[in-house]
Design an enzyme around this catalytic site. Sequence first.
Site, PDB file in Angstrom:
ATOM      1  N   ASN A  13      34.530  50.647  29.456  1.00 33.86           N
ATOM      2  CA  ASN A  13      34.806  49.342  30.057  1.00 33.86           C
ATOM      3  C   ASN A  13      34.328  49.377  31.503  1.00 33.86           C
ATOM      4  O   ASN A  13      34.984  49.960  32.358  1.00 33.86           O
ATOM      5  CB  ASN A  13      36.308  49.045  29.993  1.00 33.86           C
ATOM      6  CG  ASN A  13      36.660  47.755  30.705  1.00 33.86           C
ATOM      7  OD1 ASN A  13      35.794  46.936  30.992  1.00 33.86           O
ATOM      8  ND2 ASN A  13      37.941  47.568  31.001  1.00 33.86           N
ATOM      9  N   TRP A  14      33.183  48.741  31.739  1.00 37.21           N
ATOM     10  CA  TRP A  14      32.612  48.784  33.097  1.00 37.21           C
ATOM     11  C   TRP A  14      33.309  47.813  34.038  1.00 37.21           C
ATOM     12  O   TRP A  14      32.983  47.758  35.221  1.00 37.21           O
ATOM     13  CB  TRP A  14      31.118  48.477  33.044  1.00 37.21           C
ATOM     14  CG  TRP A  14      30.291  49.598  32.475  1.00 37.21           C
ATOM     15  CD1 TRP A  14      30.745  50.829  32.047  1.00 37.21           C
ATOM     16  CD2 TRP A  14      28.876  49.608  32.283  1.00 37.21           C
ATOM     17  NE1 TRP A  14      29.695  51.588  31.598  1.00 37.21           N
ATOM     18  CE2 TRP A  14      28.534  50.866  31.729  1.00 37.21           C
ATOM     19  CE3 TRP A  14      27.866  48.684  32.515  1.00 37.21           C
ATOM     20  CZ2 TRP A  14      27.219  51.210  31.410  1.00 37.21           C
ATOM     21  CZ3 TRP A  14      26.547  49.015  32.199  1.00 37.21           C
ATOM     22  CH2 TRP A  14      26.239  50.273  31.664  1.00 37.21           C
ATOM     23  N   LYS A  15      34.224  47.011  33.540  1.00 38.36           N
ATOM     24  CA  LYS A  15      34.942  46.029  34.372  1.00 38.36           C
ATOM     25  C   LYS A  15      33.928  45.210  35.197  1.00 38.36           C
ATOM     26  O   LYS A  15      32.850  44.914  34.709  1.00 38.36           O
ATOM     27  CB  LYS A  15      35.968  46.723  35.260  1.00 38.36           C
ATOM     28  CG  LYS A  15      36.834  47.737  34.491  1.00 38.36           C
ATOM     29  CD  LYS A  15      38.024  48.156  35.278  1.00 38.36           C
ATOM     30  CE  LYS A  15      38.701  49.341  34.596  1.00 38.36           C
ATOM     31  NZ  LYS A  15      40.122  49.401  34.852  1.00 38.36           N
ATOM     32  N   HIS A  99      43.060  42.886  27.704  1.00 38.98           N
ATOM     33  CA  HIS A  99      43.146  43.958  28.707  1.00 38.98           C
ATOM     34  C   HIS A  99      44.235  43.608  29.730  1.00 38.98           C
ATOM     35  O   HIS A  99      44.395  42.435  30.089  1.00 38.98           O
ATOM     36  CB  HIS A  99      41.792  44.119  29.401  1.00 38.98           C
ATOM     37  CG  HIS A  99      41.706  45.373  30.210  1.00 38.98           C
ATOM     38  ND1 HIS A  99      42.298  45.494  31.446  1.00 38.98           N
ATOM     39  CD2 HIS A  99      41.140  46.571  29.948  1.00 38.98           C
ATOM     40  CE1 HIS A  99      42.083  46.720  31.912  1.00 38.98           C
ATOM     41  NE2 HIS A  99      41.380  47.393  31.019  1.00 38.98           N
ATOM     42  N   GLU A 101      44.367  43.875  32.814  1.00 41.41           N
ATOM     43  CA  GLU A 101      43.899  43.200  34.031  1.00 41.41           C
ATOM     44  C   GLU A 101      43.755  41.700  33.793  1.00 41.41           C
ATOM     45  O   GLU A 101      43.933  40.899  34.707  1.00 41.41           O
ATOM     46  CB  GLU A 101      42.575  43.843  34.500  1.00 41.41           C
ATOM     47  CG  GLU A 101      42.839  45.213  35.111  1.00 41.41           C
ATOM     48  CD  GLU A 101      41.668  46.174  35.092  1.00 41.41           C
ATOM     49  OE1 GLU A 101      40.533  45.756  34.797  1.00 41.41           O
ATOM     50  OE2 GLU A 101      41.905  47.366  35.365  1.00 41.41           O
ATOM     51  N   GLU A 173      47.177  51.321  26.337  1.00 39.07           N
ATOM     52  CA  GLU A 173      46.835  51.515  27.747  1.00 39.07           C
ATOM     53  C   GLU A 173      48.060  51.241  28.614  1.00 39.07           C
ATOM     54  O   GLU A 173      48.300  50.077  29.001  1.00 39.07           O
ATOM     55  CB  GLU A 173      45.714  50.557  28.147  1.00 39.07           C
ATOM     56  CG  GLU A 173      44.428  50.750  27.380  1.00 39.07           C
ATOM     57  CD  GLU A 173      43.226  50.347  28.220  1.00 39.07           C
ATOM     58  OE1 GLU A 173      42.373  51.205  28.444  1.00 39.07           O
ATOM     59  OE2 GLU A 173      43.165  49.203  28.685  1.00 39.07           O
ATOM     60  N   GLY A 179      43.416  53.045  36.191  1.00 41.25           N
ATOM     61  CA  GLY A 179      42.797  53.086  37.517  1.00 41.25           C
ATOM     62  C   GLY A 179      43.629  53.783  38.572  1.00 41.25           C
ATOM     63  O   GLY A 179      43.342  53.679  39.766  1.00 41.25           O
ATOM     64  N   SER A 219      42.958  56.143  33.049  1.00 42.86           N
ATOM     65  CA  SER A 219      42.485  57.259  33.880  1.00 42.86           C
ATOM     66  C   SER A 219      41.938  58.428  33.068  1.00 42.86           C
ATOM     67  O   SER A 219      42.076  59.590  33.467  1.00 42.86           O
ATOM     68  CB  SER A 219      43.601  57.722  34.830  1.00 42.86           C
ATOM     69  OG  SER A 219      43.943  56.682  35.728  1.00 42.86           O
ATOM     70  N   GLY A 240      37.668  53.421  31.691  1.00 38.71           N
ATOM     71  CA  GLY A 240      37.263  52.493  32.743  1.00 38.71           C
ATOM     72  C   GLY A 240      36.423  53.190  33.800  1.00 38.71           C
ATOM     73  O   GLY A 240      35.224  53.390  33.635  1.00 38.71           O
TER      74      GLY A 240
HETATM   75  C1  PEP Z   1      40.430  50.433  31.342  1.00 40.85           C
HETATM   76  O1  PEP Z   1      39.725  49.727  32.060  1.00 40.85           O
HETATM   77  O2  PEP Z   1      40.731  50.051  30.213  1.00 40.85           O
HETATM   78  C2  PEP Z   1      40.882  51.710  31.869  1.00 40.85           C
HETATM   79  C3  PEP Z   1      41.598  52.477  31.098  1.00 40.85           C
HETATM   80  O3  PEP Z   1      40.521  52.016  33.154  1.00 40.85           O
HETATM   81  P1  PEP Z   1      40.610  53.464  33.846  1.00 40.85           P
HETATM   82  O4  PEP Z   1      39.989  54.457  32.873  1.00 40.85           O
HETATM   83  O5  PEP Z   1      39.822  53.343  35.104  1.00 40.85           O
HETATM   84  O6  PEP Z   1      42.044  53.785  34.059  1.00 40.85           O
END
Ligand code: PEP
Length: 267
Positions: A13-15, A99, A101, A173, A179, A219, A240
């Site tokens: 997931n490049w966000k 997600h 976010e 998640e 993050g 993470s 992410g």
């Molecule tokens: C995500 O964006 O779904 C995610 C798990 O981000 P990160 O790996 O940066 O925690």
Amino acid sequence: MIRAMRDVIVAANWKMHTTPAEAGELARSIASRTRVAGVTRVICPPFVSLATVGEALSELDADVGIGAQNVHHELQGAFTGEVSAGMLAGLASWVIIGHSERRRDAGETDELIGRKLGRAVDAGLRPILCVGEQLDEREVGRQDEVVGRQLRGSLGDHDPERLVAAGLVIAYEPVWAIGTGRTASGTDAAAMATVIRQTLAALGFPAGGETLPVLYGGSVTSAAIGEFMAEPSIDGALVGGASLKPDEMAGIVARAGLTAAARGSTE
Ligand code: PEP
């Protein structure tokens, strides 16, 4: 036996990172460094980079899925700035839905997420549905209740058989791990995978939800992935921050490949 039928998946997931000018090269680099038998790879760039990533991957002849990070819950209409499932045809074959976010920033509810899921399935997109509790909810031991409610609220109106046929994937998640550099433990993630499958069973999913892949996200790095892949109930990761780094993705997918091989998914 059932476990061996589940895909091992690493989804990136490049966000809101990478311009179209950067995205093609990053996708090429990740794809060429993660060719590992038995692991389904998916890259989810921003909408504006879907086409570039598609072209880059087709030049490489890389067997990497492309996913969107969101989709609208209506087919079309006066929804400025939104993207419908139909618009993704030819650009993406996967989509991340719900997600945290987006739950946080766009106020997405379980009911809305359920409608997005329906649009995705109708359009032939393979959905990755994200669920997970907040830190304060975990601190008081409410994680099972919260994740169960999220699943019932978004999946409850759908035909389970249809979602299975669409290749539904659930990503657990925990919001406090996204993050932050702080991961759940493998044991806690596995316990939540069990809660997820128990909820799917109660919703009438065939084989008690045992055929659906459950990913861990929060993470994940090449150093942390092993703890999750060692859990038989976890089938991969939604990544992410680390997914923007080809070295990290190489390590993550390599470790996932060891699990895929051990589970017999490469045969
Ligand atoms: C995500 O964006 O779904 C995610 C798990 O981000 P990160 O790996 O940066 O925690």
